[in-house]
Design an enzyme around this catalytic site. Structure first.
Site, PDB file in Angstrom:
ATOM      1  N   TRP A 127     -19.776 -22.607  22.600  1.00  0.00           N
ATOM      2  CA  TRP A 127     -20.630 -23.739  22.955  1.00  0.00           C
ATOM      3  C   TRP A 127     -19.813 -25.014  22.715  1.00  0.00           C
ATOM      4  O   TRP A 127     -19.256 -25.182  21.615  1.00  0.00           O
ATOM      5  CB  TRP A 127     -21.862 -23.688  22.050  1.00  0.00           C
ATOM      6  CG  TRP A 127     -22.866 -24.763  22.265  1.00  0.00           C
ATOM      7  CD1 TRP A 127     -23.393 -25.183  23.448  1.00  0.00           C
ATOM      8  CD2 TRP A 127     -23.503 -25.532  21.238  1.00  0.00           C
ATOM      9  NE1 TRP A 127     -24.318 -26.175  23.220  1.00  0.00           N
ATOM     10  CE2 TRP A 127     -24.404 -26.408  21.876  1.00  0.00           C
ATOM     11  CE3 TRP A 127     -23.395 -25.568  19.846  1.00  0.00           C
ATOM     12  CZ2 TRP A 127     -25.186 -27.302  21.176  1.00  0.00           C
ATOM     13  CZ3 TRP A 127     -24.178 -26.455  19.138  1.00  0.00           C
ATOM     14  CH2 TRP A 127     -25.067 -27.311  19.802  1.00  0.00           C
ATOM     15  N   ASP A 208     -23.608 -18.695  13.214  1.00  0.00           N
ATOM     16  CA  ASP A 208     -24.510 -19.575  13.976  1.00  0.00           C
ATOM     17  C   ASP A 208     -25.437 -18.668  14.782  1.00  0.00           C
ATOM     18  O   ASP A 208     -24.971 -17.930  15.657  1.00  0.00           O
ATOM     19  CB  ASP A 208     -23.673 -20.467  14.911  1.00  0.00           C
ATOM     20  CG  ASP A 208     -24.552 -21.352  15.797  1.00  0.00           C
ATOM     21  OD1 ASP A 208     -25.783 -21.420  15.552  1.00  0.00           O
ATOM     22  OD2 ASP A 208     -24.012 -21.967  16.731  1.00  0.00           O
ATOM     23  N   ALA A 210     -28.702 -18.803  17.107  1.00  0.00           N
ATOM     24  CA  ALA A 210     -29.611 -19.710  17.816  1.00  0.00           C
ATOM     25  C   ALA A 210     -30.538 -18.979  18.778  1.00  0.00           C
ATOM     26  O   ALA A 210     -31.385 -19.608  19.410  1.00  0.00           O
ATOM     27  CB  ALA A 210     -28.795 -20.764  18.576  1.00  0.00           C
ATOM     28  N   LYS A 243     -35.097 -22.062  20.564  1.00  0.00           N
ATOM     29  CA  LYS A 243     -35.304 -21.132  21.671  1.00  0.00           C
ATOM     30  C   LYS A 243     -36.370 -20.099  21.364  1.00  0.00           C
ATOM     31  O   LYS A 243     -37.280 -19.880  22.154  1.00  0.00           O
ATOM     32  CB  LYS A 243     -33.987 -20.442  22.023  1.00  0.00           C
ATOM     33  CG  LYS A 243     -33.032 -21.307  22.799  1.00  0.00           C
ATOM     34  CD  LYS A 243     -32.164 -22.153  21.903  1.00  0.00           C
ATOM     35  CE  LYS A 243     -31.271 -23.098  22.700  1.00  0.00           C
ATOM     36  NZ  LYS A 243     -30.468 -23.934  21.803  1.00  0.00           N
TER      37      LYS A 243
HETATM   38  C1  LMR Z   1     -27.080 -25.255  25.820  1.00  0.00           C
HETATM   39  O1  LMR Z   1     -26.034 -24.705  25.459  1.00  0.00           O
HETATM   40  O2  LMR Z   1     -27.318 -25.532  27.003  1.00  0.00           O
HETATM   41  C2  LMR Z   1     -28.127 -25.610  24.797  1.00  0.00           C
HETATM   42  O3  LMR Z   1     -27.738 -25.151  23.550  1.00  0.00           O
HETATM   43  C3  LMR Z   1     -28.469 -27.043  24.853  1.00  0.00           C
HETATM   44  C4  LMR Z   1     -27.412 -27.925  24.251  1.00  0.00           C
HETATM   45  O4  LMR Z   1     -27.758 -28.662  23.341  1.00  0.00           O
HETATM   46  O5  LMR Z   1     -26.262 -27.887  24.686  1.00  0.00           O
END
Ligand code: LMR
Length: 398
Positions: A127, A208, A210, A243
């Site tokens: 991410w 992590d 999520a 989520k």
């Molecule tokens: C994403 O990866 O789209 C979500 O986790 C929203 C974000 O904050 O990036």
């Protein structure tokens, strides 16, 4: 003052929200930002959460401060959800955080305080905010290879080799389940090998998580975390409720520390609360209070679990349906890996230029690295989307 500043680089994921909103085309499709969507394309308020909020509204008689660690019963419920109801909590300490990002940031700040020279290893890819968060605390950022685009699987050998090169005391950030942006997770034997390697090399695991409940189920998705916790003497967890409870804008998360001894755990959480005090003083209450009510009430909890399981099954079904549509449109099985992956995200192998063409020519929005949000796929339009994807990836005109 501000004449010294140059324009900020917009966050690539969040920028899509505005682009999509301003697009007037009627059939536009948002497969970009990572929010769950139902069959009507809506991100619903879950029934259990709504009922908990109604209860809060009628029963809450003060808005006075809750305290630096937030809602203590929420924290305890999150520890049970993540570590299992039988977990030994004597060395575990938790504090409520403003979302998963907030939890990541405060734990990273604490780790920087505890061991300034430690490098933070994140998966490649990961991410995008992971790298930004590590850089924000000034820690050394390293990455381990995680994904083999040729197979759609985790590049486990390369990951292990990189983790072996980490220095004792370095931090290894692992995504607990439903990897963002890849959707490919470690299997139980790989988690076991990583756990052993972490212990053997004296590394610090930071999980992590999520998307608990979006992959294979609430307990199955915590398997990696629980395995690490059963072997490593200390670890940290950043958990998000955005989520699995659908409380994105309420910013609900938890930062959890496991230490070698209860005294060390107390010191760590005390320092963590000093970090939060100078950042935002105290976490927001509303969303966490609603989540706590859901988790602690047998009827609401079972309703939530049913809703969560419905979301999970829908994503599994969409993955399978999309793979079949892609098979029909491409006459190949080259997208079959999508059905083996879990959670909201996968990469379809599109270049940034192809992502741009999908947006311009087909009004289909993806993240620039080719990540799709499976939950955004409408079941009735799978062939249409598959056709657009195949035509762009294979270089046909519109
Ligand atoms: C994403 O990866 O789209 C979500 O986790 C929203 C974000 O904050 O990036």
């Amino acid at each position: 003052m501000f004449e010294t500043l140059s324009p900020a680089q917009p966050d690539k994921i969040l920028a899509l929200i505005g682009l999509f909103r301003d697009d007037p085309r009627p059939g536009k499709l948002d497969l970009g930002v990572g929010v769950y969507k139902d069959e009507n394309g809506r991100t619903p308020v879950l029934g259990a959460v709504r009922e908990a909020e109604e209860r809060l509204l009628s029963e809450q008689d003060t808005k006075s401060y809750v305290g630096p660690a937030g809602d203590l019963m929420f924290n305890a419920a999150m520890v049970r959800l993540l570590f299992g109801s039988q977990a030994d909590t004597s060395r575990i300490r938790a504090c409520q955080a403003p979302g998963g990002s907030g939890a990541l940031r405060i734990v990273l700040q604490l780790l920087r305080l505890a061991r300034p020279a430690a490098a933070i290893w994140i998966p490649d890819p990961s991410w995008p905010n992971h790298a930004a968060l590590v850089e924000a605390v000034g820690a050394e950022l390293r990455s381990y290879p995680y994904f083999d685009p040729a197979t759609g699987e985790v590049s486990f050998g390369a990951m292990i080799d990189a983790v072996k090169s980490a220095r004792p005391g370095d931090v290894v950030l692992l995504q607990g389940c439903c990897h963002n942006p890849i959707g490919a997770d470690l299997d139980p034997s790989q988690w076991s090998e990583v756990a052993d390697l972490i212990v053997e090399r004296g590394l610090f695991p930071f999980v992590d998580i999520a998307y608990q409940g979006f992959g294979d189920g609430l307990d199955a998705d915590a398997l990696g975390l629980r395995l690490i916790a059963s072997r490593a003497p200390e670890l940290a967890v950043a958990a998000s409720c955005s989520k699995n409870f659908g409380v994105y804008r309420d910013r609900v998360g938890a930062a959890i520390i496991v230490s070698r001894t209860a005294t060390e755990a107390d010191n760590a959480i005390g320092q963590l609360l000093s970090v939060t005090r100078s950042m935002y003083s105290m976490p927001p209450d509303h969303g966490a209070a609603a989540v706590r009510i859901v988790l602690d009430d047998a009827r609401l909890r079972s309703g939530w679990e049913t809703e969560l399981e419905g979301m999970r099954r829908r994503m599994v079904r969409l993955r399978q349906g999309f793979v079949e549509a892609l098979q029909r449109q491409s006459n190949t099985s080259r997208f079959d890996f999508l059905a083996r992956q879990r959670g909201m995200f996968s990469r379809i192998g599109a270049t940034p230029e192809q992502v741009e063409r999908l947006r311009m020519e087909h009004a289909v929005y993806l993240v620039g690295d080719g990540r799709i949000n499976v939950a955004g796929l409408p079941e009735t339009r799978l062939d249409e989307v598959a056709k657009a994807v195949v035509s762009v990836l294979d270089g046909f005109g519109c």
